[in-house]
Design a protein around this motif. Structure first.
Motif, PDB file in Angstrom:
ATOM      1  N   ALA A  28       0.840  -1.200   0.000  1.00  0.00           N
ATOM      2  CA  ALA A  28       0.000   0.000   0.000  1.00  0.00           C
ATOM      3  C   ALA A  28       0.873   1.248   0.000  1.00  0.00           C
ATOM      4  O   ALA A  28       0.573   2.233  -0.690  1.00  0.00           O
ATOM      5  CB  ALA A  28      -0.923  -0.005   1.214  1.00  0.00           C
ATOM      6  N   TRP A  29       1.972   1.230   0.769  1.00  0.00           N
ATOM      7  CA  TRP A  29       2.884   2.377   0.819  1.00  0.00           C
ATOM      8  C   TRP A  29       3.460   2.645  -0.571  1.00  0.00           C
ATOM      9  O   TRP A  29       3.551   3.796  -1.001  1.00  0.00           O
ATOM     10  CB  TRP A  29       4.001   2.108   1.824  1.00  0.00           C
ATOM     11  N   LEU A  30       3.846   1.583  -1.270  1.00  0.00           N
ATOM     12  CA  LEU A  30       4.409   1.742  -2.609  1.00  0.00           C
ATOM     13  C   LEU A  30       3.385   2.324  -3.584  1.00  0.00           C
ATOM     14  O   LEU A  30       3.710   3.178  -4.404  1.00  0.00           O
ATOM     15  CB  LEU A  30       4.928   0.396  -3.131  1.00  0.00           C
ATOM     16  N   VAL A  31       2.129   1.888  -3.480  1.00  0.00           N
ATOM     17  CA  VAL A  31       1.078   2.408  -4.367  1.00  0.00           C
ATOM     18  C   VAL A  31       0.875   3.900  -4.123  1.00  0.00           C
ATOM     19  O   VAL A  31       0.838   4.702  -5.064  1.00  0.00           O
ATOM     20  CB  VAL A  31      -0.246   1.628  -4.182  1.00  0.00           C
ATOM     21  N   VAL A  32       0.755   4.295  -2.851  1.00  0.00           N
ATOM     22  CA  VAL A  32       0.531   5.710  -2.525  1.00  0.00           C
ATOM     23  C   VAL A  32       1.729   6.553  -2.972  1.00  0.00           C
ATOM     24  O   VAL A  32       1.560   7.628  -3.578  1.00  0.00           O
ATOM     25  CB  VAL A  32       0.269   5.884  -1.010  1.00  0.00           C
TER      26      VAL A  32
END
Length: 198
Positions: free
Chosen positions: A89-93
């Motif tokens: 999720a961190w990478l997507v954001v």
């Protein structure tokens, strides 16, 4: 209607998803500890996800590659603060934010074929207080620079000299590898932006 692969139940699919998240979390923890192999596996595991997000913004290949590289640099900088269970999720954001930054920069560029396109643009003349404002801004920048570590001040000074010092000279003078100059410069400028904004 969604059909699970090979007739698997919801529980089996959820368990497999939890195992994948747990494996990724382990890779993040190992990479944060300096395990180069874990870092490579982490990049391999999420590279397609990062690339897919960049492509959803319809960026060209070179912009997508730049964004992807920046995202991995951001993860490297913040790996000790990222929740290992939520690295995906961190990478997507982070990828979305970098894509938006690229698109915002692109909007600032105006291409034109007409030589007279900018002749009647308002704001060509300096405002009456422009010298005063420029002086105040320069003072703000000087104060912010003084808050940076001495090594960063020296690096920025060499990069901003006219002409800028070659990377080989900077490396020899300050004692940092040539490949680290760009990333350190980025961190310096980001810290400087934060200091100027506060």
């Amino acid at each position: 209607m969604f059909v699970f692969p090979r007739g698997e139940s919801v529980t089996v699919v959820l368990e497999r998803s939890a195992v994948a998240r747990s494996e990724a979390a382990t890779l993040v923890i190992r990479a944060a500890a300096g395990d180069q192999g874990a870092w490579s596996q982490l990049v391999d595991h999420y590279a397609r996800l990062v690339w897919a997000v960049t492509r959803s913004f319809r960026l060209g290949d070179s912009d997508s590659a730049d964004v992807s590289q920046m995202v991995w640099l951001r993860l490297l900088e913040h790996i000790n603060r990222v929740d290992p269970e939520r690295v995906g999720a961190w990478l997507v954001v982070t990828t979305r934010r970098e894509c938006l930054r690229v698109l915002a920069f692109r909007k600032r560029v105006l291409l034109t074929y007409e030589a007279t396109a900018f002749e009647d643009v308002a704001g060509d003349q300096p405002e009456l207080d422009s010298d005063l404002i420029a002086g105040e801004r320069a003072d703000d920048v000087r104060r912010a620079l003084e808050k940076l570590p001495d090594r960063w001040q020296q690096l920025l000074g060499m990069l901003m000299s006219d002409p800028p010092a070659p990377y080989a000279e900077i490396s020899a003078t300050i004692g940092i590898p040539i490949g680290s100059i760009g990333p350190i410069r980025g961190r310096c400028l980001e810290k400087l932006r934060l200091l100027l904004a506060s």
